[in-house]
Scaffold this motif. Structure first.
Motif, PDB file in Angstrom:
ATOM      1  N   VAL A  10       0.833  -1.201   0.000  1.00 45.14           N
ATOM      2  CA  VAL A  10       0.000   0.000   0.000  1.00 45.14           C
ATOM      3  C   VAL A  10       0.868   1.250   0.000  1.00 45.14           C
ATOM      4  CG1 VAL A  10      -1.738   1.298   1.262  1.00 45.14           C
ATOM      5  CG2 VAL A  10      -1.878  -1.193   1.150  1.00 45.14           C
ATOM      6  N   ALA A  11       1.898   1.230   0.857  1.00 44.64           N
ATOM      7  CA  ALA A  11       2.818   2.376   0.923  1.00 44.64           C
ATOM      8  C   ALA A  11       3.526   2.580  -0.407  1.00 44.64           C
ATOM      9  CB  ALA A  11       3.836   2.161   2.047  1.00 44.64           C
ATOM     10  N   ALA A  12       3.930   1.446  -1.010  1.00 42.19           N
ATOM     11  CA  ALA A  12       4.621   1.537  -2.298  1.00 42.19           C
ATOM     12  C   ALA A  12       3.709   2.111  -3.369  1.00 42.19           C
ATOM     13  CB  ALA A  12       5.117   0.154  -2.713  1.00 42.19           C
ATOM     14  N   ALA A  13       2.429   1.723  -3.324  1.00 44.43           N
ATOM     15  CA  ALA A  13       1.466   2.228  -4.302  1.00 44.43           C
ATOM     16  C   ALA A  13       1.251   3.726  -4.145  1.00 44.43           C
ATOM     17  CB  ALA A  13       0.138   1.487  -4.146  1.00 44.43           C
ATOM     18  N   ILE A  14       1.179   4.164  -2.868  1.00 44.82           N
ATOM     19  CA  ILE A  14       1.005   5.605  -2.611  1.00 44.82           C
ATOM     20  C   ILE A  14       2.214   6.390  -3.133  1.00 44.82           C
ATOM     21  CG2 ILE A  14       0.881   7.362  -0.794  1.00 44.82           C
ATOM     22  CD1 ILE A  14      -0.749   5.325   0.839  1.00 44.82           C
ATOM     23  N   ALA A  15       3.421   5.835  -2.862  1.00 49.48           N
ATOM     24  CA  ALA A  15       4.637   6.505  -3.326  1.00 49.48           C
ATOM     25  C   ALA A  15       4.682   6.550  -4.846  1.00 49.48           C
ATOM     26  CB  ALA A  15       5.875   5.773  -2.786  1.00 49.48           C
ATOM     27  N   LEU A  16       4.268   5.448  -5.483  1.00 57.10           N
ATOM     28  CA  LEU A  16       4.255   5.397  -6.942  1.00 57.10           C
ATOM     29  C   LEU A  16       3.286   6.404  -7.523  1.00 57.10           C
ATOM     30  CD1 LEU A  16       5.303   3.951  -9.459  1.00 57.10           C
ATOM     31  CD2 LEU A  16       3.408   2.338  -9.219  1.00 57.10           C
ATOM     32  N   LEU A  17       2.100   6.533  -6.876  1.00 57.19           N
ATOM     33  CA  LEU A  17       1.097   7.494  -7.333  1.00 57.19           C
ATOM     34  C   LEU A  17       1.612   8.922  -7.207  1.00 57.19           C
ATOM     35  CD1 LEU A  17      -1.777   8.023  -8.346  1.00 57.19           C
ATOM     36  CD2 LEU A  17      -2.542   8.033  -5.962  1.00 57.19           C
ATOM     37  N   ALA A  18       2.272   9.178  -6.059  1.00 55.35           N
ATOM     38  CA  ALA A  18       2.824  10.518  -5.859  1.00 55.35           C
ATOM     39  C   ALA A  18       3.881  10.822  -6.906  1.00 55.35           C
ATOM     40  CB  ALA A  18       3.422  10.641  -4.451  1.00 55.35           C
ATOM     41  N   GLY A  19       4.737   9.835  -7.178  1.00 56.18           N
ATOM     42  CA  GLY A  19       5.777  10.034  -8.189  1.00 56.18           C
ATOM     43  C   GLY A  19       5.184  10.243  -9.555  1.00 56.18           C
ATOM     44  N   SER A  20       4.095   9.528  -9.860  1.00 57.32           N
ATOM     45  CA  SER A  20       3.437   9.669 -11.152  1.00 57.32           C
ATOM     46  C   SER A  20       2.847  11.054 -11.311  1.00 57.32           C
ATOM     47  CB  SER A  20       2.347   8.599 -11.294  1.00 57.32           C
ATOM     48  OG  SER A  20       1.625   8.790 -12.482  1.00 57.32           O
ATOM     49  N   THR A  21       2.227  11.582 -10.224  1.00 60.65           N
ATOM     50  CA  THR A  21       1.644  12.927 -10.264  1.00 60.65           C
ATOM     51  C   THR A  21       2.718  13.973 -10.512  1.00 60.65           C
ATOM     52  OG1 THR A  21      -0.092  12.246  -8.746  1.00 60.65           O
ATOM     53  CG2 THR A  21       0.293  14.603  -8.959  1.00 60.65           C
ATOM     54  N   PHE A  22       3.865  13.797  -9.806  1.00 59.60           N
ATOM     55  CA  PHE A  22       4.954  14.745  -9.974  1.00 59.60           C
ATOM     56  C   PHE A  22       5.502  14.695 -11.397  1.00 59.60           C
ATOM     57  CE2 PHE A  22       8.247  17.495  -8.645  1.00 59.60           C
ATOM     58  CZ  PHE A  22       9.392  17.097  -9.311  1.00 59.60           C
ATOM     59  N   ALA A  23       5.549  13.455 -11.941  1.00 61.22           N
ATOM     60  CA  ALA A  23       6.100  13.308 -13.281  1.00 61.22           C
ATOM     61  C   ALA A  23       5.243  13.989 -14.331  1.00 61.22           C
ATOM     62  CB  ALA A  23       6.252  11.825 -13.623  1.00 61.22           C
ATOM     63  N   GLN A  24       3.963  14.198 -14.012  1.00 62.75           N
ATOM     64  CA  GLN A  24       3.068  14.841 -14.967  1.00 62.75           C
ATOM     65  C   GLN A  24       3.252  16.351 -14.994  1.00 62.75           C
ATOM     66  OE1 GLN A  24       1.096  13.188 -17.205  1.00 62.75           O
ATOM     67  NE2 GLN A  24       2.255  11.474 -16.377  1.00 62.75           N
ATOM     68  N   GLU A  25       4.034  16.892 -14.042  1.00 66.60           N
ATOM     69  CA  GLU A  25       4.252  18.338 -13.979  1.00 66.60           C
ATOM     70  C   GLU A  25       5.607  18.676 -14.585  1.00 66.60           C
ATOM     71  OE1 GLU A  25       2.940  21.206 -10.615  1.00 66.60           O
ATOM     72  OE2 GLU A  25       5.021  20.661 -10.196  1.00 66.60           O
ATOM     73  N   ALA A  26       5.606  19.572 -15.538  1.00 66.11           N
ATOM     74  CA  ALA A  26       6.850  19.969 -16.210  1.00 66.11           C
ATOM     75  C   ALA A  26       7.247  21.375 -15.788  1.00 66.11           C
ATOM     76  CB  ALA A  26       6.667  19.907 -17.722  1.00 66.11           C
ATOM     77  N   ALA A  27       8.457  21.521 -15.268  1.00 63.04           N
ATOM     78  CA  ALA A  27       8.956  22.842 -14.872  1.00 63.04           C
ATOM     79  C   ALA A  27       9.488  23.566 -16.108  1.00 63.04           C
ATOM     80  CB  ALA A  27      10.056  22.702 -13.830  1.00 63.04           C
ATOM     81  N   ILE A  28       8.953  24.747 -16.362  1.00 65.43           N
ATOM     82  CA  ILE A  28       9.391  25.579 -17.490  1.00 65.43           C
ATOM     83  C   ILE A  28      10.035  26.829 -16.895  1.00 65.43           C
ATOM     84  CG2 ILE A  28       8.670  26.908 -19.510  1.00 65.43           C
ATOM     85  CD1 ILE A  28       6.336  24.932 -19.789  1.00 65.43           C
ATOM     86  N   ARG A  29      11.317  26.954 -17.102  1.00 63.89           N
ATOM     87  CA  ARG A  29      12.063  28.051 -16.477  1.00 63.89           C
ATOM     88  C   ARG A  29      12.242  29.215 -17.454  1.00 63.89           C
ATOM     89  NH1 ARG A  29      17.385  25.864 -13.895  1.00 63.89           N
ATOM     90  NH2 ARG A  29      17.642  25.022 -16.001  1.00 63.89           N
ATOM     91  N   LEU A  30      11.793  30.365 -17.023  1.00 58.49           N
ATOM     92  CA  LEU A  30      11.954  31.598 -17.792  1.00 58.49           C
ATOM     93  C   LEU A  30      12.924  32.520 -17.061  1.00 58.49           C
ATOM     94  CD1 LEU A  30       8.262  32.401 -18.795  1.00 58.49           C
ATOM     95  CD2 LEU A  30       9.950  31.095 -20.083  1.00 58.49           C
ATOM     96  N   GLY A  31      13.831  33.118 -17.791  1.00 56.62           N
ATOM     97  CA  GLY A  31      14.711  34.106 -17.194  1.00 56.62           C
ATOM     98  C   GLY A  31      14.141  35.503 -17.367  1.00 56.62           C
TER      99      GLY A  31
END
Length: 381
Positions: A10-31
Protein backbone atom coordinates in the motif's frame (compact mmCIF):
# COMPACT_ATOMS: atom_id res chain seq x y z
CA UNK A 1 -3.60 -4.68 13.21
CA UNK A 2 -2.34 -5.24 9.68
CA UNK A 3 1.02 -6.89 9.32
CA UNK A 4 3.95 -4.86 8.02
CA UNK A 5 4.15 -7.18 5.01
CA UNK A 6 0.56 -6.28 4.07
CA UNK A 7 1.14 -2.53 4.57
CA UNK A 8 4.25 -2.28 2.39
CA UNK A 9 2.48 -2.73 -0.96
CA UNK A 10 0.00 0.00 0.00
CA UNK A 11 2.82 2.38 0.92
CA UNK A 12 4.62 1.54 -2.30
CA UNK A 13 1.47 2.23 -4.30
CA UNK A 14 1.01 5.60 -2.61
CA UNK A 15 4.64 6.50 -3.33
CA UNK A 16 4.25 5.40 -6.94
CA UNK A 17 1.10 7.49 -7.33
CA UNK A 18 2.82 10.52 -5.86
CA UNK A 19 5.78 10.03 -8.19
CA UNK A 20 3.44 9.67 -11.15
CA UNK A 21 1.64 12.93 -10.26
CA UNK A 22 4.95 14.75 -9.97
CA UNK A 23 6.10 13.31 -13.28
CA UNK A 24 3.07 14.84 -14.97
CA UNK A 25 4.25 18.34 -13.98
CA UNK A 26 6.85 19.97 -16.21
CA UNK A 27 8.96 22.84 -14.87
CA UNK A 28 9.39 25.58 -17.49
CA UNK A 29 12.06 28.05 -16.48
CA UNK A 30 11.95 31.60 -17.79
CA UNK A 31 14.71 34.11 -17.19
CA UNK A 32 14.04 37.76 -16.50
CA UNK A 33 16.91 40.26 -16.70
CA UNK A 34 16.82 43.95 -15.86
CA UNK A 35 18.31 46.56 -13.53
CA UNK A 36 17.38 45.52 -9.99
CA UNK A 37 20.07 47.75 -8.49
CA UNK A 38 21.39 51.21 -9.33
CA UNK A 39 19.59 54.31 -10.55
CA UNK A 40 17.10 52.41 -12.74
CA UNK A 41 16.26 49.74 -10.16
CA UNK A 42 12.68 51.02 -9.79
CA UNK A 43 12.08 50.48 -13.52
CA UNK A 44 13.72 47.05 -13.46
CA UNK A 45 11.57 46.03 -10.53
CA UNK A 46 8.54 47.19 -12.51
CA UNK A 47 9.35 44.81 -15.38
CA UNK A 48 10.17 42.01 -12.95
CA UNK A 49 6.82 42.46 -11.22
CA UNK A 50 5.00 42.26 -14.55
CA UNK A 51 6.75 38.98 -15.32
CA UNK A 52 6.04 37.63 -11.82
CA UNK A 53 2.33 38.41 -12.14
CA UNK A 54 2.18 36.61 -15.51
CA UNK A 55 3.91 33.51 -14.14
CA UNK A 56 1.49 33.44 -11.20
CA UNK A 57 -1.47 33.70 -13.57
CA UNK A 58 -0.15 30.92 -15.80
CA UNK A 59 0.40 28.60 -12.87
CA UNK A 60 -3.08 29.36 -11.53
CA UNK A 61 -4.57 28.36 -14.88
CA UNK A 62 -2.84 24.98 -14.84
CA UNK A 63 -2.17 24.86 -18.57
CA UNK A 64 -0.75 21.73 -20.18
CA UNK A 65 2.20 21.61 -22.57
CA UNK A 66 3.42 18.37 -24.12
CA UNK A 67 0.80 16.37 -22.26
CA UNK A 68 2.03 17.54 -18.85
CA UNK A 69 0.90 20.25 -16.47
CA UNK A 70 3.21 23.22 -16.90
CA UNK A 71 4.72 24.86 -13.82
CA UNK A 72 6.42 28.12 -14.77
CA UNK A 73 9.42 29.25 -12.74
CA UNK A 74 10.95 32.74 -13.05
CA UNK A 75 14.68 33.30 -12.58
CA UNK A 76 15.24 37.00 -11.84
CA UNK A 77 18.68 38.39 -12.62
CA UNK A 78 20.12 41.88 -12.06
CA UNK A 79 22.04 43.44 -14.96
CA UNK A 80 22.31 46.83 -13.19
CA UNK A 81 21.74 48.53 -16.60
CA UNK A 82 25.40 47.77 -17.31
CA UNK A 83 26.34 46.10 -20.63
CA UNK A 84 29.17 44.10 -19.07
CA UNK A 85 26.98 42.77 -16.27
CA UNK A 86 24.23 42.21 -18.81
CA UNK A 87 26.34 39.79 -20.82
CA UNK A 88 27.40 37.97 -17.64
CA UNK A 89 23.74 37.57 -16.67
CA UNK A 90 22.89 36.38 -20.19
CA UNK A 91 25.61 33.74 -20.04
CA UNK A 92 24.36 32.62 -16.63
CA UNK A 93 20.81 32.16 -17.97
CA UNK A 94 22.10 30.41 -21.09
CA UNK A 95 24.17 28.03 -18.96
CA UNK A 96 21.08 27.34 -16.86
CA UNK A 97 19.32 26.34 -20.10
CA UNK A 98 16.24 28.43 -19.48
CA UNK A 99 13.36 27.90 -21.88
CA UNK A 100 13.08 31.60 -22.72
CA UNK A 101 14.14 35.07 -21.57
CA UNK A 102 12.12 38.18 -20.79
CA UNK A 103 14.54 41.10 -21.02
CA UNK A 104 16.64 42.99 -20.92
CA UNK A 105 15.08 46.35 -20.12
CA UNK A 106 17.70 48.75 -21.51
CA UNK A 107 18.86 48.73 -25.11
CA UNK A 108 22.46 48.95 -23.89
CA UNK A 109 22.18 45.60 -22.11
CA UNK A 110 19.70 43.97 -24.49
CA UNK A 111 21.87 44.31 -27.60
CA UNK A 112 25.05 42.61 -26.34
CA UNK A 113 23.06 39.98 -24.43
CA UNK A 114 21.08 39.07 -27.54
CA UNK A 115 24.11 37.46 -29.19
CA UNK A 116 24.49 35.06 -26.26
CA UNK A 117 20.84 34.05 -26.37
CA UNK A 118 21.03 33.66 -30.14
CA UNK A 119 24.10 31.41 -29.93
CA UNK A 120 22.31 29.30 -27.29
CA UNK A 121 19.11 29.17 -29.37
CA UNK A 122 17.04 30.74 -26.57
CA UNK A 123 14.08 32.98 -27.56
CA UNK A 124 14.30 36.46 -26.04
CA UNK A 125 11.52 39.04 -25.76
CA UNK A 126 12.52 42.47 -24.51
CA UNK A 127 9.60 44.38 -22.98
CA UNK A 128 11.22 47.76 -23.57
CA UNK A 129 14.43 47.92 -25.66
CA UNK A 130 13.90 50.51 -28.40
CA UNK A 131 17.23 50.86 -30.20
CA UNK A 132 16.70 49.49 -33.75
CA UNK A 133 20.11 47.77 -33.67
CA UNK A 134 18.63 45.07 -31.42
CA UNK A 135 16.37 43.57 -34.07
CA UNK A 136 18.58 44.46 -37.05
CA UNK A 137 21.32 41.98 -36.18
CA UNK A 138 19.52 39.17 -37.97
CA UNK A 139 18.94 37.07 -34.83
CA UNK A 140 15.82 34.94 -35.20
CA UNK A 141 15.62 34.63 -31.40
CA UNK A 142 15.18 38.37 -30.76
CA UNK A 143 11.77 40.00 -30.30
CA UNK A 144 10.58 43.26 -28.77
CA UNK A 145 7.20 44.36 -27.38
CA UNK A 146 7.44 48.07 -28.19
CA UNK A 147 8.00 50.43 -31.10
CA UNK A 148 11.63 51.36 -31.72
CA UNK A 149 13.41 54.70 -31.46
CA UNK A 150 12.76 55.54 -35.10
CA UNK A 151 9.04 55.52 -34.34
CA UNK A 152 9.23 56.96 -30.82
CA UNK A 153 11.84 59.64 -31.50
CA UNK A 154 10.34 60.40 -34.89
CA UNK A 155 6.90 60.99 -33.38
CA UNK A 156 8.36 63.37 -30.80
CA UNK A 157 10.50 65.24 -33.34
CA UNK A 158 7.57 65.90 -35.64
CA UNK A 159 5.31 66.84 -32.73
CA UNK A 160 7.88 69.33 -31.43
CA UNK A 161 8.02 71.39 -34.62
CA UNK A 162 4.58 70.79 -36.11
CA UNK A 163 2.33 70.95 -33.04
CA UNK A 164 4.45 72.72 -30.40
CA UNK A 165 5.88 75.10 -33.06
CA UNK A 166 9.41 74.82 -31.69
CA UNK A 167 12.07 76.67 -33.66
CA UNK A 168 14.99 76.47 -31.23
CA UNK A 169 15.62 73.11 -29.51
CA UNK A 170 18.30 71.93 -27.09
CA UNK A 171 18.93 68.17 -27.14
CA UNK A 172 20.67 66.28 -24.34
CA UNK A 173 21.35 62.55 -24.32
CA UNK A 174 22.94 60.26 -21.74
CA UNK A 175 25.19 58.45 -24.25
CA UNK A 176 23.53 55.09 -23.60
CA UNK A 177 22.31 53.02 -26.55
CA UNK A 178 18.77 54.04 -25.61
CA UNK A 179 19.34 57.75 -24.97
CA UNK A 180 21.64 58.29 -27.92
CA UNK A 181 19.37 56.38 -30.30
CA UNK A 182 16.25 58.22 -29.20
CA UNK A 183 17.89 61.65 -29.42
CA UNK A 184 19.29 60.87 -32.87
CA UNK A 185 15.88 59.91 -34.22
CA UNK A 186 14.29 62.98 -32.62
CA UNK A 187 16.80 65.30 -34.30
CA UNK A 188 16.44 63.54 -37.65
CA UNK A 189 12.63 63.84 -37.60
CA UNK A 190 12.62 67.47 -36.39
CA UNK A 191 14.99 68.53 -39.17
CA UNK A 192 13.02 66.62 -41.78
CA UNK A 193 9.79 68.30 -40.66
CA UNK A 194 11.39 71.75 -40.46
CA UNK A 195 14.79 72.07 -42.23
CA UNK A 196 15.48 75.45 -40.64
CA UNK A 197 14.99 74.39 -37.01
CA UNK A 198 17.88 75.37 -34.72
CA UNK A 199 19.22 72.43 -32.68
CA UNK A 200 21.96 72.54 -30.03
CA UNK A 201 23.25 69.24 -28.63
CA UNK A 202 24.77 68.46 -25.25
CA UNK A 203 25.72 65.20 -23.55
CA UNK A 204 25.64 63.72 -20.06
CA UNK A 205 25.72 60.18 -18.57
CA UNK A 206 23.10 57.85 -17.14
CA UNK A 207 24.62 58.31 -13.66
CA UNK A 208 25.06 62.09 -13.66
CA UNK A 209 23.51 64.29 -10.95
CA UNK A 210 25.00 67.73 -11.73
CA UNK A 211 23.90 69.43 -14.94
CA UNK A 212 24.88 73.01 -14.14
CA UNK A 213 27.48 73.33 -16.91
CA UNK A 214 25.40 71.97 -19.79
CA UNK A 215 22.23 73.71 -18.63
CA UNK A 216 24.04 77.04 -18.31
CA UNK A 217 25.29 76.63 -21.88
CA UNK A 218 21.77 75.77 -23.01
CA UNK A 219 20.21 78.74 -21.18
CA UNK A 220 22.24 81.15 -23.31
CA UNK A 221 20.61 79.70 -26.42
CA UNK A 222 17.09 80.45 -25.12
CA UNK A 223 15.53 77.21 -26.40
CA UNK A 224 11.79 76.67 -26.83
CA UNK A 225 12.21 73.01 -25.88
CA UNK A 226 14.78 70.90 -24.04
CA UNK A 227 14.69 67.31 -25.25
CA UNK A 228 16.29 64.62 -23.08
CA UNK A 229 17.22 61.14 -24.26
CA UNK A 230 17.51 59.08 -21.08
CA UNK A 231 15.66 57.78 -18.04
CA UNK A 232 13.68 59.41 -15.24
CA UNK A 233 16.43 59.01 -12.61
CA UNK A 234 18.44 61.59 -14.59
CA UNK A 235 15.57 63.53 -16.17
CA UNK A 236 13.94 64.30 -12.81
CA UNK A 237 16.98 66.02 -11.25
CA UNK A 238 17.61 67.77 -14.58
CA UNK A 239 14.15 69.36 -14.37
CA UNK A 240 14.88 70.53 -10.82
CA UNK A 241 18.08 72.24 -11.94
CA UNK A 242 16.39 73.78 -14.99
CA UNK A 243 13.98 75.54 -12.63
CA UNK A 244 16.83 76.65 -10.34
CA UNK A 245 18.60 78.21 -13.33
CA UNK A 246 15.42 79.87 -14.59
CA UNK A 247 15.30 78.04 -17.91
CA UNK A 248 11.86 78.78 -19.32
CA UNK A 249 11.42 75.95 -21.80
CA UNK A 250 9.17 72.98 -22.41
CA UNK A 251 10.67 69.56 -21.66
CA UNK A 252 10.39 66.48 -23.87
CA UNK A 253 11.52 62.88 -23.77
CA UNK A 254 10.67 59.27 -24.47
CA UNK A 255 9.36 56.35 -22.47
CA UNK A 256 12.38 56.44 -20.14
CA UNK A 257 11.11 59.63 -18.50
CA UNK A 258 7.40 59.07 -19.16
CA UNK A 259 6.91 57.28 -15.84
CA UNK A 260 4.73 57.73 -12.79
CA UNK A 261 7.93 58.22 -10.76
CA UNK A 262 8.95 61.39 -12.61
CA UNK A 263 6.89 63.80 -10.44
CA UNK A 264 8.63 62.53 -7.31
CA UNK A 265 12.08 62.68 -8.92
CA UNK A 266 11.52 66.15 -10.41
CA UNK A 267 9.74 67.69 -7.41
CA UNK A 268 8.77 71.32 -7.97
CA UNK A 269 10.79 71.30 -11.20
CA UNK A 270 7.89 69.65 -13.03
CA UNK A 271 5.30 72.29 -13.87
CA UNK A 272 1.83 71.66 -15.23
CA UNK A 273 1.83 71.17 -19.01
CA UNK A 274 5.58 71.80 -19.19
CA UNK A 275 6.33 68.23 -20.15
CA UNK A 276 5.52 66.23 -23.28
CA UNK A 277 6.70 62.64 -23.36
CA UNK A 278 5.96 59.58 -25.45
CA UNK A 279 5.37 56.12 -24.05
CA UNK A 280 5.12 52.94 -26.03
CA UNK A 281 1.72 51.37 -26.49
CA UNK A 282 -1.62 52.91 -27.15
CA UNK A 283 -5.01 51.56 -26.22
CA UNK A 284 -8.45 53.06 -26.62
CA UNK A 285 -12.05 52.00 -26.16
CA UNK A 286 -12.77 48.68 -24.46
CA UNK A 287 -9.07 47.86 -24.13
CA UNK A 288 -8.74 50.66 -21.60
CA UNK A 289 -10.91 48.62 -19.23
CA UNK A 290 -8.55 45.65 -19.55
CA UNK A 291 -5.58 47.86 -18.78
CA UNK A 292 -7.38 49.43 -15.81
CA UNK A 293 -8.04 45.96 -14.41
CA UNK A 294 -4.39 45.03 -14.88
CA UNK A 295 -3.21 48.19 -13.12
CA UNK A 296 -5.53 47.51 -10.18
CA UNK A 297 -4.42 43.87 -9.90
CA UNK A 298 -0.78 44.99 -10.05
CA UNK A 299 -1.36 47.56 -7.31
CA UNK A 300 -2.98 45.00 -5.01
CA UNK A 301 -0.28 42.40 -5.61
CA UNK A 302 2.78 44.61 -5.22
CA UNK A 303 1.47 47.61 -3.20
CA UNK A 304 2.81 50.03 -5.81
CA UNK A 305 1.68 51.63 -9.05
CA UNK A 306 2.71 50.51 -12.51
CA UNK A 307 5.68 52.70 -13.44
CA UNK A 308 6.17 51.99 -17.15
CA UNK A 309 7.00 48.54 -18.52
CA UNK A 310 5.16 46.04 -16.31
CA UNK A 311 2.27 45.48 -18.77
CA UNK A 312 4.74 44.77 -21.58
CA UNK A 313 6.69 42.31 -19.43
CA UNK A 314 3.41 40.62 -18.49
CA UNK A 315 2.41 40.33 -22.15
CA UNK A 316 5.89 39.09 -23.09
CA UNK A 317 5.55 36.14 -20.71
CA UNK A 318 2.01 35.40 -21.88
CA UNK A 319 3.02 35.61 -25.54
CA UNK A 320 5.90 33.21 -25.01
CA UNK A 321 3.62 30.80 -23.14
CA UNK A 322 1.04 31.02 -25.94
CA UNK A 323 3.71 30.04 -28.47
CA UNK A 324 4.67 27.06 -26.31
CA UNK A 325 1.05 25.98 -26.16
CA UNK A 326 0.69 26.24 -29.93
CA UNK A 327 3.85 24.17 -30.42
CA UNK A 328 2.84 21.86 -27.54
CA UNK A 329 6.43 22.11 -26.41
CA UNK A 330 8.62 24.35 -24.26
CA UNK A 331 11.75 23.39 -26.17
CA UNK A 332 13.10 26.58 -27.74
CA UNK A 333 13.74 25.06 -31.16
CA UNK A 334 10.17 23.77 -31.34
CA UNK A 335 8.21 26.80 -30.14
CA UNK A 336 10.39 29.50 -31.73
CA UNK A 337 8.62 29.24 -35.14
CA UNK A 338 5.26 29.65 -33.38
CA UNK A 339 6.55 32.71 -31.54
CA UNK A 340 7.66 34.30 -34.81
CA UNK A 341 4.17 33.91 -36.28
CA UNK A 342 2.15 34.45 -33.09
CA UNK A 343 -1.09 36.40 -32.90
CA UNK A 344 -1.88 37.09 -29.27
CA UNK A 345 -4.31 39.45 -27.57
CA UNK A 346 -2.54 41.09 -24.64
CA UNK A 347 -3.37 43.77 -22.10
CA UNK A 348 -1.25 46.17 -24.19
CA UNK A 349 -3.14 45.28 -27.38
CA UNK A 350 -2.75 42.82 -30.27
CA UNK A 351 0.72 41.25 -30.37
CA UNK A 352 2.45 40.06 -33.55
CA UNK A 353 6.02 40.39 -34.79
CA UNK A 354 7.45 41.24 -38.19
CA UNK A 355 10.30 39.37 -39.89
CA UNK A 356 12.89 41.22 -37.80
CA UNK A 357 11.17 40.57 -34.48
CA UNK A 358 9.80 44.11 -34.11
CA UNK A 359 6.27 44.54 -32.83
CA UNK A 360 3.82 45.08 -35.67
CA UNK A 361 1.75 48.27 -35.72
CA UNK A 362 3.48 49.66 -32.64
CA UNK A 363 1.52 52.48 -31.07
CA UNK A 364 2.84 55.53 -29.22
CA UNK A 365 0.93 57.59 -26.65
CA UNK A 366 1.83 61.21 -25.93
CA UNK A 367 1.44 62.41 -22.34
CA UNK A 368 1.84 65.52 -20.25
CA UNK A 369 1.77 66.01 -16.47
CA UNK A 370 -0.76 68.06 -14.56
CA UNK A 371 -0.91 68.25 -10.79
CA UNK A 372 1.76 65.57 -10.61
CA UNK A 373 -0.36 63.11 -12.61
CA UNK A 374 0.34 61.75 -16.07
CA UNK A 375 -2.41 62.64 -18.54
CA UNK A 376 -2.84 61.43 -22.09
CA UNK A 377 -2.66 63.88 -24.99
CA UNK A 378 -3.00 61.60 -28.00
CA UNK A 379 -2.45 58.09 -29.36
CA UNK A 380 -0.30 57.97 -32.50
CA UNK A 381 0.16 54.95 -34.79
Amino acid sequence: MQSISRMLPVAAAIALLAGSTFAQEAAIRLGHAGPLSGGEAHLGRDTANGAILAVEDLNARGIAIGGRKARFVLLNEDDAADPRQGTAVAQKLADARVNGVIGHMDSGTTIPASRIYHDAGIPQISPSATNPKYTRQGYKTAFVMVANDAHLGGTLGRYAVETMKARNIAVIDDRTAYGQGLASEFVKAARAALPGVQITQQYTTDKATDFQAILTAIKGKKPDIVFFGGSDNVGGPMLRQMKQLGIDARFMGGDGICTTELPRLAGDGLLDNQMVCAANGGITGDREKDMARFIERYRKRFSMDVLAYAPFAYDAVMTMAAAMQKADSAEPAKYLPELASIRHEGVTGPIAFDARGDIKDGMVTLFTFRGGRKERIAVVK
